[in-house]
Motif scaffolding. Sequence first.
Motif, mmCIF file in Angstrom:
data_model
loop_
_atom_site.group_PDB
_atom_site.id
_atom_site.type_symbol
_atom_site.label_atom_id
_atom_site.label_comp_id
_atom_site.label_asym_id
_atom_site.label_seq_id
_atom_site.Cartn_x
_atom_site.Cartn_y
_atom_site.Cartn_z
ATOM 1 N N ILE A 82 35.797 78.031 49.144
ATOM 2 C CA ILE A 82 35.515 76.602 49.234
ATOM 3 C C ILE A 82 34.127 76.378 48.644
ATOM 4 C CG2 ILE A 82 35.282 74.612 50.768
ATOM 5 C CD1 ILE A 82 38.083 75.757 50.892
ATOM 6 N N ASP A 83 34.045 75.604 47.558
ATOM 7 C CA ASP A 83 32.782 75.406 46.856
ATOM 8 C C ASP A 83 32.064 74.126 47.273
ATOM 9 O OD1 ASP A 83 30.901 76.213 44.744
ATOM 10 O OD2 ASP A 83 31.577 74.374 43.769
ATOM 11 N N SER A 84 32.806 73.144 47.757
ATOM 12 C CA SER A 84 32.189 71.868 48.151
ATOM 13 C C SER A 84 32.336 71.676 49.657
ATOM 14 C CB SER A 84 32.875 70.706 47.436
ATOM 15 O OG SER A 84 34.201 70.552 47.911
ATOM 16 N N ASN A 85 31.634 70.685 50.177
ATOM 17 C CA ASN A 85 31.875 70.314 51.565
ATOM 18 C C ASN A 85 33.240 69.644 51.614
ATOM 19 O OD1 ASN A 85 29.422 71.211 52.655
ATOM 20 N ND2 ASN A 85 28.399 69.352 51.968
ATOM 21 N N PRO A 86 34.163 70.172 52.426
ATOM 22 C CA PRO A 86 35.509 69.591 52.476
ATOM 23 C C PRO A 86 35.478 68.147 52.979
ATOM 24 C CG PRO A 86 35.479 71.752 53.509
ATOM 25 C CD PRO A 86 34.056 71.366 53.256
ATOM 26 N N VAL A 87 36.451 67.375 52.516
ATOM 27 C CA VAL A 87 36.601 65.983 52.936
ATOM 28 C C VAL A 87 37.930 65.874 53.678
ATOM 29 C CG1 VAL A 87 36.868 63.598 52.164
ATOM 30 C CG2 VAL A 87 35.282 65.143 50.983
ATOM 31 N N PHE A 88 37.884 65.333 54.887
ATOM 32 C CA PHE A 88 39.089 65.127 55.685
ATOM 33 C C PHE A 88 39.184 63.645 56.006
ATOM 34 C CE2 PHE A 88 41.327 64.832 59.765
ATOM 35 C CZ PHE A 88 42.496 65.505 59.449
ATOM 36 N N LYS A 89 40.342 63.065 55.713
ATOM 37 C CA LYS A 89 40.538 61.649 56.025
ATOM 38 C C LYS A 89 42.025 61.385 56.208
ATOM 39 C CE LYS A 89 40.342 60.344 51.127
ATOM 40 N NZ LYS A 89 39.665 59.486 50.171
ATOM 41 N N HIS A 90 42.339 60.210 56.687
ATOM 42 C CA HIS A 90 43.721 59.777 56.854
ATOM 43 C C HIS A 90 44.009 58.761 55.758
ATOM 44 C CE1 HIS A 90 42.828 61.531 60.762
ATOM 45 N NE2 HIS A 90 44.125 61.763 60.821
ATOM 46 N N VAL A 91 45.143 58.941 55.067
ATOM 47 C CA VAL A 91 45.462 58.099 53.920
ATOM 48 C C VAL A 91 46.807 57.410 54.102
ATOM 49 C CG1 VAL A 91 44.103 59.489 52.309
ATOM 50 C CG2 VAL A 91 46.502 60.040 52.676
ATOM 51 N N GLY A 92 46.986 56.334 53.360
ATOM 52 C CA GLY A 92 48.251 55.615 53.362
ATOM 53 C C GLY A 92 48.424 54.743 54.584
ATOM 54 N N LYS A 93 49.513 54.009 54.581
ATOM 55 C CA LYS A 93 49.818 53.109 55.693
ATOM 56 C C LYS A 93 50.050 53.874 56.995
ATOM 57 C CE LYS A 93 52.004 49.731 52.675
ATOM 58 N NZ LYS A 93 53.279 49.137 52.258
ATOM 59 N N GLU A 94 50.586 55.076 56.871
ATOM 60 C CA GLU A 94 50.910 55.870 58.061
ATOM 61 C C GLU A 94 49.748 56.724 58.535
ATOM 62 O OE1 GLU A 94 54.079 57.703 56.151
ATOM 63 O OE2 GLU A 94 55.236 55.852 56.078
ATOM 64 N N GLY A 95 48.653 56.740 57.801
ATOM 65 C CA GLY A 95 47.497 57.529 58.208
ATOM 66 C C GLY A 95 47.735 59.025 58.130
ATOM 67 N N VAL A 96 48.323 59.487 57.047
ATOM 68 C CA VAL A 96 48.627 60.907 56.869
ATOM 69 C C VAL A 96 47.325 61.686 56.697
ATOM 70 C CG1 VAL A 96 49.756 62.574 55.336
ATOM 71 C CG2 VAL A 96 50.866 60.394 55.828
ATOM 72 N N PRO A 97 47.126 62.777 57.465
ATOM 73 C CA PRO A 97 45.919 63.590 57.304
ATOM 74 C C PRO A 97 45.867 64.233 55.910
ATOM 75 C CG PRO A 97 47.038 64.134 59.351
ATOM 76 C CD PRO A 97 47.962 63.247 58.571
ATOM 77 N N LYS A 98 44.686 64.180 55.286
ATOM 78 C CA LYS A 98 44.487 64.772 53.958
ATOM 79 C C LYS A 98 43.194 65.564 53.962
ATOM 80 C CE LYS A 98 43.749 63.645 49.088
ATOM 81 N NZ LYS A 98 43.573 62.558 48.103
ATOM 82 N N PHE A 99 43.258 66.778 53.414
ATOM 83 C CA PHE A 99 42.106 67.667 53.264
ATOM 84 C C PHE A 99 41.887 67.859 51.773
ATOM 85 C CE2 PHE A 99 40.437 71.929 52.517
ATOM 86 C CZ PHE A 99 39.402 72.024 53.431
ATOM 87 N N TYR A 100 40.642 67.711 51.321
ATOM 88 C CA TYR A 100 40.307 67.930 49.918
ATOM 89 C C TYR A 100 39.058 68.790 49.836
ATOM 90 C CZ TYR A 100 38.228 67.411 45.363
ATOM 91 O OH TYR A 100 37.658 67.703 44.150
ATOM 92 N N ALA A 101 39.069 69.727 48.909
ATOM 93 C CA ALA A 101 37.868 70.520 48.626
ATOM 94 C C ALA A 101 37.911 70.967 47.168
ATOM 95 C CB ALA A 101 37.779 71.734 49.541
ATOM 96 N N ARG A 102 36.742 71.090 46.606
ATOM 97 C CA ARG A 102 36.600 71.710 45.286
ATOM 98 C C ARG A 102 36.494 73.195 45.571
ATOM 99 N NH1 ARG A 102 37.677 70.394 40.137
ATOM 100 N NH2 ARG A 102 36.094 71.095 38.714
#
Length: 167
Positions: A28-48
């Motif tokens: 993991i090279d970046s600080n991970p980003v965690f958020k809820h997306v879409g109308k249903e609030g689906v959990p999403k994890f993103y990292a470089r």
Amino acid sequence: MTDENGEPEAQAERKPKLNPREALGGFIDSNPVFKHVGKEGVPKFYARVGVNHFRRGENGIPVKAGTTYHHLVAFREAAEAANDRLARGDHFIALGYVHEYQNRQGTPDEEFIAMRIGHDAMETDYAVFRDINQQPSRRKPPAVDRTQAFTPPNRTTPAREPESLSR
């Protein structure tokens, strides 16, 4: 079984029993980003993420050939697990697939969609709890009722002993 000529029937083409996925190993090279997306609030994890590449050098010894950087994305349970367990600098192994898309500038890009993700055992020291009694609970602890005001117990200060008795 045989066909009408008495010849053995050709076996139906066998499908593999394994469902192979692509794998990505890196850090993991970046600080991970965690958020809820879409109308249903689906959990999403993103990292470089960075992926170190090696080639065989003299005498077959691996030599680092460089590092490439990519987008790693996970959704739902995989996103929650990644968010709970992974931080910048951690080495990981992910199973999933490559998703090609056009970025905001209209340039072709790609991201790795992780369906399963965890620490890389070759790079990470960790403990495995095999005894059911030693396993940390995966459930969240019950909420503490903080609605009642705290009142400290009444304590009396001990009397000092007379000077003549102390040495």
